[in-house]
Design an enzyme around this catalytic site. Structure first.
Site, PDB file in Angstrom:
ATOM      1  CG  ASP A   1       2.326   5.805  -5.107  1.00 12.51           C
ATOM      2  OD1 ASP A   1       2.885   5.196  -6.708  1.00 12.51           O
ATOM      3  OD2 ASP A   1       2.156   6.146  -4.579  1.00 12.51           O
TER       4      ASP A   1
ATOM      5  CG  ASP B   1       0.057   6.618  -0.126  1.00 15.70           C
ATOM      6  OD1 ASP B   1       0.998   6.108  -0.635  1.00 15.70           O
ATOM      7  OD2 ASP B   1      -0.382   7.787  -0.183  1.00 15.70           O
TER       8      ASP B   1
ATOM      9  CG  ASP C   1       0.888  15.138  -4.632  1.00 12.53           C
ATOM     10  OD1 ASP C   1       0.672  14.758  -5.820  1.00 12.53           O
ATOM     11  OD2 ASP C   1       2.433  16.003  -4.586  1.00 12.53           O
TER      12      ASP C   1
END
Length: 354
Positions: free
Chosen positions: A186, A147, A328
């Site tokens: 991701d 991330d 999140d």
């Protein structure tokens, strides 16, 4: 554990017929033993009958039994965040609704830096699912620089070498158990905050991960995560997937932890697959896409639960990869709830679509 019973009664290697273009494979059940032609024929017929509903398939050079056909449905984790909250708060007015709509559903289990070690954590989880003849969905989420651009779920292994050890141990712990594994959400989309050297390292780590699942987890459908429909152009994502070894595994996953509708994800996935030559497969996260996306990714208001997990349509699988109700990050409608922490308020808003 029907698949184990099958292996015990079928010690000879048996090959399945072709199931379509680029879909040939074999199921090796054990060492060769001397037996009669009649016995071989009976065992071959039994195997064909058991696997016929979802025939054995292969992507690229990976040959594996379908984990769907080896099990009797998806595994519902009794220790998911929502399940633990319901168990600990039986008198809360929201508990019954959360139990019915969320915690009773099959939700993926995410694995990172596990306190008990990644090997025991994974083997214990897939073993528990297998004991109920169910198919577990796991997420590998420990790549260095995790991330990098979003920042809310930062972390990951401390080095390339540490990650290689971690993911190799993960795949070995899954072993021959039937499983679905989403590899590093991701990781192939989150490039804008990385240097060229970091991108090169990341692609090499992901390629190594696909090799490990190909070699060590033959009854697993593994999917490299490919982000969502509004992030990376399909041709660009296809190129990244190729560099990351997608041909070694079942395919790629879409919409993980996001909100885009299933039809839009299918359109995006088909475009990627076309750029890959049409030989791959994909799965879609429907956990929070019931109302589609409003363009926000971090705890946006007005989102809703999507359809519950099931075997595909245009895709292989519709899954709940993100745990509904897990934050999140400290943002949006949950500014004080850290990433990954379950919030009953978020859960209820997803149930109601508010």
């Amino acid at each position: 554990m029907r698949w184990k019973a099958l292996l015990k009664t079928s010690p000879l290697s048996t090959a399945s017929p072709k199931t379509g273009p680029h879909k040939t494979t074999s199921l090796t059940t054990g060492p060769h033993k001397s037996t009669s032609l009649k016995t071989v024929s009976l065992r071959t017929a039994l195997i064909c009958l058991l696997v016929a509903p979802l025939s054995l398939v292969a992507t690229g050079s990976a040959a594996a039994a379908s984990p769907v056909s080896l099990t009797s449905g998806f595994y519902s984790n009794p220790d998911s965040g929502p399940a633990v909250w319901v168990r600990n708060n039986p008198s809360d007015s929201r508990a019954a609704r959360i139990q019915s709509a969320i915690s009773s559903q099959p939700i993926a289990r995410w694995f990172a830096n596990e306190s008990a070690g990644i090997g025991p954590a994974v083997s214990g989880y897939v073993g528990a699912a297998d004991s109920h003849d169910k198919l577990p969905v796991l997420v590998a989420y420990n790549i260095p620089g995790r991330d990098a651009c979003g920042g809310e779920s930062s972390g990951g292994a401390g080095s390339v070498a540490a990650y290689r050890t971690w993911i190799s141990t993960f795949a070995a712990a899954v072993g021959t158990h039937p499983a679905v594994v989403v590899i590093e959400p991701d990781a192939l989309s989150d490039f804008s905050c990385l240097t060229s050297a970091q991108i090169s390292d990341r692609l090499a780590m992901l390629s190594y991960a696909t090799q490990m699942f190909q070699q060590k987890a033959p009854n697993t459908w593994a999917y490299l995560d490919a982000g969502h429909t509004n992030w990376v152009a399909p041709a660009t994502m296809a190129s990244r997937l190729n560099s990351a070894g997608v041909a070694n595994i079942r395919g790629f996953s879409l919409n993980v932890s996001n909100f885009y509708t299933t039809p839009s994800s299918e359109t995006y996935g088909n475009s990627i697959n076309s750029a890959l030559g049409g030989t791959s497969h994909f799965a879609v996260d429907t956990s929070r896409n019931g109302n589609g996306s409003n363009g926000e990714w971090c705890n946006p208001a007005g989102r809703k639960l999507g359809v519950t997990p099931r075997v595909g349509g245009a895709e292989d699988l519709l899954l709940w990869v993100k745990t509904p109700g897990n934050s999140d990050g400290q943002c949006g409608i949950a500014p004080t709830v850290p990433a990954g922490q379950f919030s009953p308020d978020l859960a209820v808003r997803l149930i109601d679509g508010t």
